[in-house]
Enzyme design. Structure first.
Site, PDB file in Angstrom:
ATOM      1  N   LYS A 158       0.833  -1.191   0.000  1.00 27.79           N
ATOM      2  CA  LYS A 158       0.000   0.000   0.000  1.00 27.79           C
ATOM      3  C   LYS A 158       0.871   1.245   0.000  1.00 27.79           C
ATOM      4  O   LYS A 158       2.042   1.165   0.416  1.00 27.79           O
ATOM      5  CB  LYS A 158      -0.960  -0.018   1.190  1.00 27.79           C
ATOM      6  CG  LYS A 158      -0.360   0.428   2.521  1.00 27.79           C
ATOM      7  CD  LYS A 158      -1.427   0.546   3.565  1.00 27.79           C
ATOM      8  CE  LYS A 158      -0.862   1.089   4.863  1.00 27.79           C
ATOM      9  NZ  LYS A 158      -0.552   2.513   4.844  1.00 27.79           N
ATOM     10  N   HIS A 215      -0.316  -5.812   6.063  1.00 34.93           N
ATOM     11  CA  HIS A 215       0.301  -6.612   7.122  1.00 34.93           C
ATOM     12  C   HIS A 215      -0.635  -6.869   8.295  1.00 34.93           C
ATOM     13  O   HIS A 215      -0.439  -7.826   9.045  1.00 34.93           O
ATOM     14  CB  HIS A 215       1.607  -5.972   7.604  1.00 34.93           C
ATOM     15  CG  HIS A 215       1.426  -4.726   8.396  1.00 34.93           C
ATOM     16  ND1 HIS A 215       1.278  -3.481   7.832  1.00 34.93           N
ATOM     17  CD2 HIS A 215       1.374  -4.528   9.742  1.00 34.93           C
ATOM     18  CE1 HIS A 215       1.150  -2.576   8.781  1.00 34.93           C
ATOM     19  NE2 HIS A 215       1.205  -3.182   9.943  1.00 34.93           N
ATOM     20  N   LYS A 274      -1.464 -10.703  11.042  1.00 32.98           N
ATOM     21  CA  LYS A 274      -1.321 -10.839  12.491  1.00 32.98           C
ATOM     22  C   LYS A 274      -2.085 -12.066  12.990  1.00 32.98           C
ATOM     23  O   LYS A 274      -3.197 -12.346  12.561  1.00 32.98           O
ATOM     24  CB  LYS A 274      -1.818  -9.570  13.193  1.00 32.98           C
ATOM     25  CG  LYS A 274      -0.934  -8.348  12.914  1.00 32.98           C
ATOM     26  CD  LYS A 274      -1.436  -7.135  13.659  1.00 32.98           C
ATOM     27  CE  LYS A 274      -0.546  -5.928  13.365  1.00 32.98           C
ATOM     28  NZ  LYS A 274       0.811  -6.102  13.912  1.00 32.98           N
ATOM     29  N   GLU A 288      -1.123   4.986  18.002  1.00 32.13           N
ATOM     30  CA  GLU A 288       0.332   5.005  17.968  1.00 32.13           C
ATOM     31  C   GLU A 288       0.842   6.118  18.882  1.00 32.13           C
ATOM     32  O   GLU A 288       0.188   7.154  19.037  1.00 32.13           O
ATOM     33  CB  GLU A 288       0.838   5.246  16.546  1.00 32.13           C
ATOM     34  CG  GLU A 288       0.406   4.191  15.543  1.00 32.13           C
ATOM     35  CD  GLU A 288       0.888   4.527  14.142  1.00 32.13           C
ATOM     36  OE1 GLU A 288       2.031   4.165  13.813  1.00 32.13           O
ATOM     37  OE2 GLU A 288       0.124   5.153  13.385  1.00 32.13           O
ATOM     38  N   ASP A 321      -4.188   6.745   5.057  1.00 33.61           N
ATOM     39  CA  ASP A 321      -3.079   5.906   5.501  1.00 33.61           C
ATOM     40  C   ASP A 321      -3.537   4.718   6.337  1.00 33.61           C
ATOM     41  O   ASP A 321      -2.899   3.656   6.301  1.00 33.61           O
ATOM     42  CB  ASP A 321      -2.088   6.744   6.317  1.00 33.61           C
ATOM     43  CG  ASP A 321      -0.804   5.998   6.624  1.00 33.61           C
ATOM     44  OD1 ASP A 321      -0.185   5.474   5.681  1.00 33.61           O
ATOM     45  OD2 ASP A 321      -0.421   5.945   7.812  1.00 33.61           O
ATOM     46  N   HIS A 329      -6.250  -0.558   6.647  1.00 33.98           N
ATOM     47  CA  HIS A 329      -6.124  -1.381   7.849  1.00 33.98           C
ATOM     48  C   HIS A 329      -7.446  -1.514   8.603  1.00 33.98           C
ATOM     49  O   HIS A 329      -7.924  -2.621   8.871  1.00 33.98           O
ATOM     50  CB  HIS A 329      -5.069  -0.795   8.786  1.00 33.98           C
ATOM     51  CG  HIS A 329      -3.687  -0.796   8.226  1.00 33.98           C
ATOM     52  ND1 HIS A 329      -3.232  -1.753   7.348  1.00 33.98           N
ATOM     53  CD2 HIS A 329      -2.639   0.041   8.425  1.00 33.98           C
ATOM     54  CE1 HIS A 329      -1.979  -1.507   7.032  1.00 33.98           C
ATOM     55  NE2 HIS A 329      -1.595  -0.413   7.665  1.00 33.98           N
ATOM     56  N   LYS A 365      -1.945   9.319  15.720  1.00 33.26           N
ATOM     57  CA  LYS A 365      -0.544   9.355  16.116  1.00 33.26           C
ATOM     58  C   LYS A 365      -0.367  10.229  17.360  1.00 33.26           C
ATOM     59  O   LYS A 365      -1.210  11.069  17.655  1.00 33.26           O
ATOM     60  CB  LYS A 365       0.315   9.895  14.962  1.00 33.26           C
ATOM     61  CG  LYS A 365       0.351   8.959  13.751  1.00 33.26           C
ATOM     62  CD  LYS A 365       1.300   9.452  12.702  1.00 33.26           C
ATOM     63  CE  LYS A 365       1.392   8.468  11.536  1.00 33.26           C
ATOM     64  NZ  LYS A 365       1.964   7.173  11.941  1.00 33.26           N
TER      65      LYS A 365
END
Length: 359
Positions: free
Chosen positions: A21, A51, A55, A89, A108, A113, A206
């Site tokens: 991505k 990704h 998991k 995060e 993003d 995700h 973030k």
């Protein structure tokens, strides 16, 4: 790259190409990218990697849902009050400011995700655990998403720390007038029979309080308490922790030990993979390791199909276009917090609250 792989004789019918991505930055560019790849590779040769789907806990989510009769009968609007998906995060943009300022949290994180986590939570059971059957059901979820209303979206941007020890997003991105969000929270509805009336709350950001990725399924409270209100009773909560400390907990109600009548308390049934699986759990492969192995095996179950990517952008684009048209500015929030205050109100006005972001 695809064209040159083809012109140099590498893009053979036996080849497989892994695409990281972002898959475009909107529907138009995603369609163009898919068309370009399709000129040189068949769809079953293209592996669009995310990704998060590698998991261990994400894959266990499917096992818990479809391998246990305990949960699936309760996995619907009749028994589930709401669902929270959080990806938090503690770091900022960390040298990626120029790229991130053209992307933001919505492009993003949410479009890929969080969208994938939402699909796995909300999808119907596939008839077989094989690539197209799983991806067909995920695609149905994306196409069932209602448009998000402006009042159901909160955007934020981290500011400098009070003591000036940490830079603001605007300073790190090199754009003092940036309107790009480093945090986004939204309320989403899946318009189908299974989930009608059950909201999904998504948030990511973030420079938040802790680094946590989790899915929280909050079940409804019993319709009648046989023990009376004074005993205390609350809802069952299933928490699926993706990072850190992968595992699952189920909050259940029991009697508080000791004399003095029937007093109820909540306790977790805890399954930490590292503890429950011992050495076999501690050696779990990295998410990318697992996905690259699936590429080698030719298994596309955990990879996005082209029409799935385009459907996600078709839902996301109007949200971003609305921000641009209204020239919305993100709300500022301090590092080390849970994000903008208005994100708390997103749930408070519905009589709910976010789970605390605890490591």
């Amino acid at each position: 790259l695809a064209e040159r792989l083809h012109s140099n004789g590498i893009a053979t019918p036996q080849a497989r190409i892994v695409v990281e991505k972002p898959f475009g930055r909107d529907l138009e560019s995603a369609r163009a990218l898919n068309a370009e790849l399709a000129d040189y590779f068949a769809e079953d040769q293209i592996y669009r990697i995310d990704h998060y789907l590698g998991k261990e806990t994400v894959q266990n989510l499917m096992a818990v849902r479809f391998g246990n009769l305990l949960f699936e009968p309760l996995w619907n609007a009749q028994y589930v009050d709401h669902i929270q998906i959080s990806v938090a995060e503690t770091v900022g943009v960390e040298g990626r400011g120029e790229y991130y300022d053209k992307s933001g949290a919505m492009r993003d994180m949410v479009q890929n995700h969080l969208m994938q986590l939402l699909c796995l939570i909300a999808m119907e059971p596939p008839n077989h655990f094989e690539p197209d059957a799983v991806r067909d059901e995920k695609l149905k979820v994306i196409r069932s998403l209602d448009p998000v209303q402006p009042d159901d979206i909160i955007r934020g941007q981290y500011r400098a720390d009070e003591d000036g020890s940490e830079l603001s997003y605007a300073e790190e991105s090199g754009n003092p007038d940036s309107r790009t969000e480093s945090f986004v929270a939204l309320k989403v509805h899946v318009a189908n029979w299974r989930w009608n009336g059950t909201p999904f709350y998504l948030r990511t950001g973030k420079r938040l309080r802790s680094r946590v990725s989790e899915i929280v399924v909050v079940f409804k409270e019993p319709p009648h308490s046989v023990f009376g209100e004074e005993a205390g009773q609350s809802a069952n909560i299933l928490t699926i922790r993706l990072q850190p400390n992968e595992g699952m907990t189920l909050q259940v109600t029991i009697k508080e030990p000791g004399p003095g009548g029937m007093r109820l308390m909540d306790v977790p049934l805890d399954m930490s993979f590292a503890e429950a699986l011992g050495e076999s759990g501690s050696g779990m492969p990295d998410a990318y390791e697992r996905l690259i192995m699936d590429v080698v095996r030719g298994n596309q179950t955990l990879f996005m199909r082209g029409d799935e990517v385009e459907a996600a952008w078709a839902w996301t684009d109007p949200i971003i276009e609305g921000w641009t048209a209204r020239r919305d500015k993100p709300q500022l929030y301090y590092p080390g917090t849970n994000g903008p205050e208005d994100s708390l109100m997103l749930l408070h006005r519905d009589g709910r609250r976010w789970r605390d972001l605890e490591a």
